[in-house]
Write a protein that holds these residues in place. Structure first.
Motif, mmCIF file in Angstrom:
data_model
loop_
_atom_site.group_PDB
_atom_site.id
_atom_site.type_symbol
_atom_site.label_atom_id
_atom_site.label_comp_id
_atom_site.label_asym_id
_atom_site.label_seq_id
_atom_site.Cartn_x
_atom_site.Cartn_y
_atom_site.Cartn_z
ATOM 1 N N CYS A 1 0.843 -1.192 0.000
ATOM 2 C CA CYS A 1 0.000 0.000 0.000
ATOM 3 C C CYS A 1 0.883 1.248 0.000
ATOM 4 C CB CYS A 1 -0.905 -0.025 1.221
ATOM 5 S SG CYS A 1 -2.027 1.376 1.303
ATOM 6 N N ASP B 1 1.983 7.504 -7.304
ATOM 7 C CA ASP B 1 0.718 7.906 -6.700
ATOM 8 C C ASP B 1 0.249 6.884 -5.675
ATOM 9 O OD1 ASP B 1 0.371 10.286 -8.180
ATOM 10 O OD2 ASP B 1 -0.321 9.126 -9.909
ATOM 11 N N GLN C 1 -1.665 4.027 -4.089
ATOM 12 C CA GLN C 1 -2.283 2.877 -4.746
ATOM 13 C C GLN C 1 -2.007 1.625 -3.944
ATOM 14 O OE1 GLN C 1 -0.004 1.701 -8.434
ATOM 15 N NE2 GLN C 1 1.096 3.587 -7.926
ATOM 16 N N GLU C 2 -2.666 0.553 -4.319
ATOM 17 C CA GLU C 2 -2.398 -0.750 -3.725
ATOM 18 C C GLU C 2 -1.912 -1.672 -4.830
ATOM 19 O OE1 GLU C 2 -5.589 -2.257 -1.331
ATOM 20 O OE2 GLU C 2 -5.120 -0.814 0.236
#
Length: 151
Positions: free
Chosen positions: A101, A115, A117-118
């Protein structure tokens, strides 16, 4: 060398992103101003135990988030923390089926940004939480157009 990792396990050597140097002695860290330097928890402890100050300089530092303070001799323009705390920039949102993560926008040495995000992780050779410094290096080093964990 564009990046280095200090005191990483020997079994990680084959998994390091290209252009990443495995540094085993603290004295080697003072040889460059590193665009990206990752410290393992063991590496942080080793640096903190040294009496010398000054000498380790980097632009982007990937460090354990549970540190009370960075070792005194480390100077960094930007610090990206990793760990299991929600305060860490890189964490795991799941431990059973590991998902990396990215909690907030992260700068990369090339000037781009990762950015929030996972990222589902492939099968790993060790527990994901132990491999966070290596996963962070891959994420911050690989071109944004490629899958970051393609070992």
């Amino acid at each position: 060398m564009d990046a280095a990792i200090f005191d990483c396990p020997a079994e990680w050597a084959r998994l390091l992103p290209s252009g990443t140097r495995r540094v085993r002695r603290a004295e080697e860290l003072a040889e460059h101003i590193w665009p990206l330097l990752a410290l393992t928890p063991e590496g942080c402890r080793a640096l903190a135990e040294r009496r010398e100050t000054g000498g380790v300089v980097c632009r982007l530092l990937l460090a354990p988030g549970d540190l009370q303070a960075l070792p005194a001799q480390v100077r960094a323009e930007t610090v990206v923390s990793y760990g299991l705390s929600p305060r860490d920039s890189l964490t795991l949102s799941s431990l059973t089926e590991p998902v990396l993560c990215v909690q907030r926008a992260l700068p990369r040495p090339d000037g781009a940004v990762v950015d929030p995000q996972e990222l589902p992780l492939p099968p790993l050779p060790a527990p994901a939480e132990a491999m966070l410094p290596l996963l962070g290096l891959w994420l911050l080093r690989m071109p944004l157009t490629e899958p970051p964990f393609s070992w």
